[in-house]
Design a protein around this motif. Structure first.
Motif, PDB file in Angstrom:
ATOM      1  N   GLY A  15       7.003   1.793 -13.395  1.00 43.04           N
ATOM      2  CA  GLY A  15       6.996   1.576 -11.926  1.00 43.04           C
ATOM      3  C   GLY A  15       6.174   0.845 -12.057  1.00 43.04           C
ATOM      4  O   GLY A  15       5.818   1.240 -10.133  1.00 43.04           O
ATOM      5  N   PHE A  16       6.225  -0.253 -12.751  1.00 46.21           N
ATOM      6  CA  PHE A  16       5.182  -0.945 -12.769  1.00 46.21           C
ATOM      7  C   PHE A  16       5.470  -2.505 -11.413  1.00 46.21           C
ATOM      8  O   PHE A  16       6.918  -2.710 -11.326  1.00 46.21           O
ATOM      9  N   TYR A  17       4.766  -3.392 -10.533  1.00 47.62           N
ATOM     10  CA  TYR A  17       5.442  -5.182 -10.577  1.00 47.62           C
ATOM     11  C   TYR A  17       5.373  -5.930 -11.844  1.00 47.62           C
ATOM     12  O   TYR A  17       4.913  -5.688 -13.142  1.00 47.62           O
ATOM     13  N   LYS A  46       9.753  -1.932 -10.075  1.00 35.56           N
ATOM     14  CA  LYS A  46       9.491  -2.843  -8.232  1.00 35.56           C
ATOM     15  C   LYS A  46      10.294  -3.711  -8.758  1.00 35.56           C
ATOM     16  O   LYS A  46      10.997  -3.816  -7.305  1.00 35.56           O
ATOM     17  N   ASP A 122       5.972   4.169  -1.595  1.00 36.56           N
ATOM     18  CA  ASP A 122       4.963   3.995  -1.636  1.00 36.56           C
ATOM     19  C   ASP A 122       4.931   2.447  -0.824  1.00 36.56           C
ATOM     20  O   ASP A 122       5.494   1.459  -1.377  1.00 36.56           O
ATOM     21  N   ASP A 123       3.595   2.040  -1.026  1.00 37.59           N
ATOM     22  CA  ASP A 123       3.684  -0.074  -1.248  1.00 37.59           C
ATOM     23  C   ASP A 123       4.874  -0.627  -0.255  1.00 37.59           C
ATOM     24  O   ASP A 123       5.030  -0.769  -0.360  1.00 37.59           O
ATOM     25  N   TYR A 170      -0.526   8.182  -1.218  1.00 34.82           N
ATOM     26  CA  TYR A 170      -0.208   8.516  -2.591  1.00 34.82           C
ATOM     27  C   TYR A 170      -1.144   8.864  -3.782  1.00 34.82           C
ATOM     28  O   TYR A 170      -1.799   9.577  -4.164  1.00 34.82           O
ATOM     29  N   ILE A 205      -5.655   5.123  -6.539  1.00 35.08           N
ATOM     30  CA  ILE A 205      -4.737   4.646  -7.094  1.00 35.08           C
ATOM     31  C   ILE A 205      -5.062   4.502  -9.072  1.00 35.08           C
ATOM     32  O   ILE A 205      -3.630   5.222  -9.446  1.00 35.08           O
ATOM     33  N   TRP A 229       1.996  10.940 -10.478  1.00 35.95           N
ATOM     34  CA  TRP A 229       2.637   9.429 -10.731  1.00 35.95           C
ATOM     35  C   TRP A 229       0.902   8.527 -11.561  1.00 35.95           C
ATOM     36  O   TRP A 229       0.190   8.850 -10.832  1.00 35.95           O
ATOM     37  N   ASN A 231      -1.200   6.592 -12.713  1.00 37.85           N
ATOM     38  CA  ASN A 231      -1.528   4.872 -13.361  1.00 37.85           C
ATOM     39  C   ASN A 231      -2.605   4.479 -13.937  1.00 37.85           C
ATOM     40  O   ASN A 231      -3.169   2.757 -14.142  1.00 37.85           O
ATOM     41  N   ASP A 236      -0.951  -3.436 -13.970  1.00 38.61           N
ATOM     42  CA  ASP A 236       0.030  -4.840 -13.270  1.00 38.61           C
ATOM     43  C   ASP A 236      -0.849  -5.481 -12.263  1.00 38.61           C
ATOM     44  O   ASP A 236      -0.705  -6.505 -12.094  1.00 38.61           O
ATOM     45  N   ASN A 264       2.642   5.560 -15.715  1.00 38.61           N
ATOM     46  CA  ASN A 264       3.017   4.414 -15.245  1.00 38.61           C
ATOM     47  C   ASN A 264       2.368   3.004 -15.886  1.00 38.61           C
ATOM     48  O   ASN A 264       1.169   3.035 -15.866  1.00 38.61           O
TER      49      ASN A 264
END
Ligand code: GDL
Length: 451
Positions: A15-17, A46, A122-123, A170, A205, A229, A231, A236, A264
């Motif tokens: 689920g990362f950038y 992402k 999200d985001d 979130y 986060i 979720w 992190n 990232d 993630n």
């Protein structure tokens, strides 16, 4: 840990950038998840352009076969595959075509074999368009309507499908740490279909700890057990970080309050062995869980991946030194902590009081330099490249410390400052980001100091 109808989900969310993992890496992931006693994988990169930016577009050509094969392999490994879509950047909730596009995309992936789904909010921009505001009033109402709709559709296709929802708020921070008073979360609790799981990253986060009470409070508001979720191992947001430490900062009692945990992790796939294995140890622990013990076990299990093509071979002590250097967001591993404590003392005191700290630092410095050499000779080149930039950076930095210490020892009385041709002005730690870092440095308490 879970009720009989919905099993506790434990696994990984991609689920990362940044660059998504490739099919080979994901296959390796399934083997690691299985071996760790975990049961789920959520597909949510992402920057799979069709997951978020171009969420309406169906998969085409080779993408279709790739996704079909991925779902097949995941399912064949006995893992629950969850396909996630992030329509929030530009969806128009009041536009029937967009609502159809959301359902059509999930239907396509269902057709490729996906058993479970997630809709992520999200985001994304916080405000609704004027028409959407007129029709729905609030983002929570709009998102719940679209997700409930998708849920009904998906359940028609597959009555056993599980659907997950990631709220825009979130984590506790986004609710100003007043979760009970948060109107958005209250509306989600009220309007989102009861069968849909709600994702949550904890107080922050990146949450170093997730207190039991914080989750009990959230549960009351969203009227269900949240699905974490997590992190903790995501990197990232800062390319200089890497997390090889154990799953940590969550008590075993916490599990009973949750619908599951999806980690993630690091963008560098190969760097995630320890994070995944220790998450498995946590999820499956019976009476107690010790992060450090889980770490020692996981590094031992990881060691066979470090076979060498050259003469220099990684030992278990090497793997653990490396792991200690790249441990967790706000915690260093034992050896890294010792090294930093020693170095701090050396930098802050005159050479005649250095004592044993100097020898200890020099020894660790030599081991770090050797680590880099050993990594370059690994048979597993992907593992080598995943770690490469980080070990390069640390060995260079340690070399700089060594040069400074020698200079300081040779010039105990000087008031000059050390300069080095090797670590040259404007090249060493140069470039806009590094220059700005120095203009606005951060102190030990997290406050920014203008320079
Ligand atoms: C986030 C993003 C996630 C990202 C992570 C770490 C969620 C729900 N969303 O906010 O995609 O990888 O932070 O940077 O965590």
């Amino acid at each position: 840990m879970s009720d009989s109808t919905t099993p506790f989900l434990g696994g990984v969310v991609e689920g990362f950038y940044g660059r998504p993992w490739n099919p080979g890496q994901r296959r390796q992931l399934f083997a690691w998840l299985k071996a760790a006693g975990l049961n789920a994988y959520m597909y949510a990169p992402k920057d799979d352009i069709k997951h978020r930016a171009l969420w309406r577009e169906p998969y085409e050509g080779p993408e279709v076969e790739e996704l079909r094969a991925l779902i097949r392999d995941c399912t064949a490994a006995g893992l629950q595959f969850i396909y996630a879509l992030s329509p929030g950047l530009d969806i128009r909730f009041s536009n029937p075509a967009d609502r159809e596009a959301l359902k059509a995309k999930l239907a396509q992936v269902h057709g490729l074999g996906a058993p479970h789904f997630a809709v992520l909010w999200d985001d994304i921009p916080e405000r609704l368009s004027e028409e959407d505001a007129r029709e729905f009033g609030t983002p929570a109402a709009a998102q719940c309507a679209a997700t409930n709709d998708a849920f009904t559709h998906v359940r028609q296709l597959s009555p056993t499908a599980r659907v997950l929802f990631c709220p825009t708020i979130y984590c506790g921070r986004f609710a100003d740490h007043k979760v009970s008073a948060n109107e958005y979360l209250r509306l989600v609790g009220e309007k989102l279909a009861a069968e849909i799981d709600v994702l949550w990253t904890g107080p922050e986060i990146i949450s170093e700890t997730i207190p039991l009470e914080s989750i009990r409070e959230l549960r009351g508001v969203i009227r269900r057990r949240p699905l974490i979720w997590d992190n903790l191992h995501a990197n990232d947001y800062d390319m200089r970080r890497l997390y090889l430490g154990p799953y940590s900062g969550r008590t075993l009692e916490l599990r009973d309050e949750l619908a599951g945990i999806l980690l993630n992790p690091n963008c560098q796939f190969e760097a995630n062995f320890v994070g995944i294995r220790t998450l498995g140890a946590y999820v499956n622990a019976r009476h107690s869980y010790s992060p450090r013990a889980a770490y020692l076990e996981a590094t031992e299990a990881w060691l066979p991946e470090f076979k060498s093509r050259g003469r220099a071979t990684m030992s278990l002590a090497d793997v653990r030194l490396m792991g200690d250097l790249y441990y967790l967001p706000t915690e260093q591993g034992e050896r890294a902590q010792q090294f930093l404590d020693d170095l701090r003392a050396l930098v802050r005191t005159p050479p005649n009081s250095w004592g044993e700290a100097l020898a200890r630092c020099e020894q660790t410095g030599r081991e770090i330099a050797a680590l880099y050499e050993k990594i370059t000779e690994l048979s597993n080149r992907d593992l080598c490249y995943a770690l490469y930039a980080h070990l390069w950076e640390i060995k260079e930095t340690v070399q700089l410390c060594g040069a400074w210490l020698r200079w300081r020892r040779e010039n105990p009385a000087t008031t000059d400052r050390f300069a080095s041709g090797e670590f040259r002005n404007r090249i060493w730690r140069g470039g806009p980001a590094a220059i700005i870092d120095r203009l606005l440095t951060i102190d030990d308490e997290g406050r920014f100091i203008p320079n």
